[in-house]
Design a protein around this motif. Structure first.
Motif, PDB file in Angstrom:
ATOM      1  N   VAL A  99       0.554  -3.742   4.642  1.00 43.12           N
ATOM      2  CA  VAL A  99       1.349  -4.200   3.079  1.00 43.12           C
ATOM      3  C   VAL A  99       1.550  -2.558   1.951  1.00 43.12           C
ATOM      4  O   VAL A  99       0.190  -2.438   1.892  1.00 43.12           O
ATOM      5  CB  VAL A  99       0.087  -5.037   2.300  1.00 43.12           C
ATOM      6  N   PHE A 100       2.307  -2.716   1.615  1.00 44.75           N
ATOM      7  CA  PHE A 100       2.439  -1.468   0.215  1.00 44.75           C
ATOM      8  C   PHE A 100       1.252  -1.939  -0.859  1.00 44.75           C
ATOM      9  O   PHE A 100       2.112  -3.066  -1.111  1.00 44.75           O
ATOM     10  CB  PHE A 100       3.735  -1.170  -0.009  1.00 44.75           C
ATOM     11  N   VAL A 101      -0.034  -1.817  -0.468  1.00 43.49           N
ATOM     12  CA  VAL A 101      -0.225  -1.448  -2.322  1.00 43.49           C
ATOM     13  C   VAL A 101      -0.708  -0.776  -2.968  1.00 43.49           C
ATOM     14  O   VAL A 101      -1.492  -0.737  -4.336  1.00 43.49           O
ATOM     15  CB  VAL A 101      -1.854  -2.101  -2.089  1.00 43.49           C
ATOM     16  N   GLY A 102       0.397  -0.084  -3.854  1.00 43.71           N
ATOM     17  CA  GLY A 102       1.056   0.943  -4.330  1.00 43.71           C
ATOM     18  C   GLY A 102      -0.260   2.330  -4.480  1.00 43.71           C
ATOM     19  O   GLY A 102      -0.531   2.643  -3.400  1.00 43.71           O
ATOM     20  N   VAL A 106      -1.085   1.017   2.594  1.00 40.13           N
ATOM     21  CA  VAL A 106      -0.378   1.150   2.672  1.00 40.13           C
ATOM     22  C   VAL A 106      -0.546   1.742   1.423  1.00 40.13           C
ATOM     23  O   VAL A 106      -0.484   1.591   0.137  1.00 40.13           O
ATOM     24  CB  VAL A 106       0.802   2.211   3.451  1.00 40.13           C
ATOM     25  N   ILE A 107      -1.308   2.738   1.362  1.00 40.25           N
ATOM     26  CA  ILE A 107      -1.424   3.869  -0.246  1.00 40.25           C
ATOM     27  C   ILE A 107      -1.047   5.012  -0.716  1.00 40.25           C
ATOM     28  O   ILE A 107      -0.730   6.112   0.319  1.00 40.25           O
ATOM     29  CB  ILE A 107      -3.092   3.354  -0.305  1.00 40.25           C
ATOM     30  N   LEU A 108      -0.857   5.099  -1.962  1.00 35.71           N
ATOM     31  CA  LEU A 108      -0.204   6.322  -2.744  1.00 35.71           C
ATOM     32  C   LEU A 108      -1.166   7.189  -2.932  1.00 35.71           C
ATOM     33  O   LEU A 108      -2.058   6.792  -3.184  1.00 35.71           O
ATOM     34  CB  LEU A 108       0.708   6.589  -3.668  1.00 35.71           C
ATOM     35  N   VAL A 109      -1.042   8.390  -3.000  1.00 40.38           N
ATOM     36  CA  VAL A 109      -2.754   8.754  -3.724  1.00 40.38           C
ATOM     37  C   VAL A 109      -2.034   9.259  -4.819  1.00 40.38           C
ATOM     38  O   VAL A 109      -0.945   9.077  -5.619  1.00 40.38           O
ATOM     39  CB  VAL A 109      -2.227  10.560  -2.739  1.00 40.38           C
TER      40      VAL A 109
END
Length: 548
Positions: A130-133, A157-160
């Motif tokens: 799941v892409f969670v921003g 899946v997380i952005l830094v």
């Protein structure tokens, strides 16, 4: 017009006149302690290794020689219970499946992953990605990337960093380009666990991470330390880790998504998580070793109010043995990071002891396991030898200036505490100006040991030489900083150089001495500024101590 060296001489003269009562900062101590601690014999000073034994013994010996007293009930050490978990790289596996196609990722080159759970093996099978921003849940800012999504059994899946990074500027919902704690990798894994996720994978990107993939590989492979826990950290997600930006693009493309498009959407208020419809599986085999590490504590008791404390901190540890460079060198010596800061701590202890006791007690705390997530300072903050409510404030050192004197001083976390007024006075005596850090997007405020004490309310100052060098100006200073980050940070090449210019470090230590002495000889109780996130903790602790 005066030459740069002449300007530096004038600065030194002004400093000497303003601080004529301050003992000399020992250049010999800075050089010899740094060279010794960063020698190959110390094997990179990893906690719970023979390198630790050499390191803490040297610090305690130098503290005693300086004239300090043992700081923990007659002893120099505070035991810090740690657990070391080492993933077997030969059996570590992580891959994602889209339709009938499974893509296995190369451990180290494409993905680095681990578990904080103290278990011999971990398996996550066919968990939906799941892409969670940015993976943020911040109700006080009206932001929740997990709104409406059940993460049970799923991998985030997380952005830094945080949503304001790409916008730049100094203002925004997440404080503009200055990283908030929501941007730190530590927070992202913690929040994924609170959401019940089966895993948390951060997408690496050099600019918002503030370091390249080589740092991820060297820092998060091999033995990993954490605080020991009776519950074996079963409240953490089973799998934590990083993937490269290229891998993330490919992974989302396999799900019919575009990482760049989703990243743009994630920066907007109201973003909702995107189930990717593809799954991932992971396996880890772990070797587990429980062993205590040690903080080193020395004290110079106060002459009038010995139960009130001013504290200096620096971390003594580094990475130990790490990913070899092209020559085969696998020792991350950590000369700048943080043998220099440890040497500075000892030099300040010598200077204060030579001046004699201040009215308040002065604490010199060399902490372990900073590189593993501020573990030594976090343990001290949770188990303080000297009560936080009675600790007036302090100064943290994490890498001294070895590139020459600067005209400016920068504050990491500028505007947060009343300690900056003390720095202003000390810097003015050297003819230097005080400024905010030039790269707040790196999140440096959350990456060193002052943060652990700040979280329990103790006002802490983390300042350093600025980049505007007396010789070469801002261009030369910026180039030196960028070269260190790109080529030497957390790498075997961070080694002692006998040609380093220590004059800037001596000036900075003069500032730290003056601030500590003024605090220790005053009756002041500086606080965090009213809008700082640590103000409430300080107010509460001082109220409990009976301060009105």
């Amino acid at each position: 017009m005066a030459t740069p060296l002449a300007l530096f001489s004038l600065t030194l003269a002004a400093s000497a006149l303003a601080q004529d009562s301050a003992p000399e900062i020992s250049l010999d101590t800075l050089r010899t302690v740094t060279e010794t601690l960063s020698s190959d014999a110390y094997e990179g000073r990893a906690p719970t290794t023979p390198g630790e034994e050499l390191t803490v013994s040297l610090i305690a010996e130098r503290f005693e020689q300086a004239g300090l007293q043992p700081g923990n009930d007659g002893g120099w050490y505070q035991d810090v219970p740690l657990v070391e978990i080492t993933a077997d790289p030969d059996t570590a596996a992580f891959g994602y499946t889209a339709g009938d196609a499974t893509t296995a990722l190369s451990y180290g080159d494409e993905a680095v992953f681990w578990t904080k759970r103290i278990v011999p093996s971990v398996d996550v099978e066919n968990a939906e990605l799941v892409f969670v921003g940015y993976g943020i849940n911040a109700p006080e800012r009206g932001w929740n990337d997990y709104e409406g999504i059940d993460m049970t059994g799923r991998i985030a899946v997380i952005l830094v960093n945080d949503p304001d990074f790409a916008e730049g500027g100094d203002e925004g919902l997440f404080d503009g380009r200055a990283m908030t704690y929501y941007g730190r990798w530590t927070y992202k894994y913690e929040e994924a666990a609170r959401q019940g996720a089966a895993g948390a994978i951060i997408v690496h990107d050099t600019a918002p991470a503030a370091y390249g993939w080589s740092v991820v590989e060297s820092s998060w492979t091999g033995p990993q330390l954490d605080m020991d826990a009776a519950d074996n950290h079963m409240d953490r997600v089973p799998i934590e880790g990083w993937v490269t930006n290229d891998v993330a693009h490919g992974m989302l493309a396999a799900a019919g998504q575009d990482l760049d498009v989703l990243s743009d959407a994630a920066r907007q208020p109201g973003f909702t998580a995107v189930p990717l419809g593809i799954t991932a599986s992971a396996h880890l085999d772990n070797a587990i070793r429980r062993q205590a590490s040690r903080n080193v504590i020395g004290v110079l008791p106060g002459s009038a109010r010995p139960d009130e404390y001013v504290i200096y901190t620096a971390h003594w540890d580094h990475l130990g043995r790490c990913t070899p460079d092209e020559t085969g060198d696998d020792i991350c010596n950590g000369a700048l990071d943080n043998a220099t800061g440890t040497a500075g701590l000892i030099a300040l202890a010598e200077a204060h002891a030579a001046a004699g006791p201040a009215e308040r007690s002065l604490i010199f705390l060399a902490v372990t396991a900073e590189e593993s997530g501020l573990l030594g300072s976090a343990y001290y903050a949770a188990n303080p030898v000297f009560p936080a409510a009675q600790t007036v404030g302090g100064v943290n050192m994490d890498g001294l200036n070895i590139i020459g004197p600067s005209r400016n001083v920068v504050v990491v976390g500028y505007g947060k505490s009343e300690l900056e007024a003390y720095l202003d006075r000390a810097a003015a005596s050297q003819g230097r100006r005080v400024e905010p850090e030039p790269s707040p997007e790196r999140g440096s405020f959350f990456r060193s040991d002052h943060f652990s004490l700040a979280r329990v309310g103790v006002p802490m100052l983390y300042a350093d030489s600025g980049e505007d060098l007396v010789e070469g100006g801002a261009e030369a200073g910026r180039a030196a900083v960028e070269d260190y980050i790109a080529a030497h940070y957390h790498a075997p090449s961070d080694e002692y150089d006998p040609d380093w210019d220590w004059s800037g470090a001596v000036l900075d230590l003069g500032l730290y001495y003056a601030i500590g002495r003024e605090l220790a000889d005053s009756e002041d109780w500086p606080n965090w500024n009213p809008d700082a996130e640590f103000r409430a903790a300080r107010d509460a602790s001082r109220a409990e101590a009976g301060d009105e």
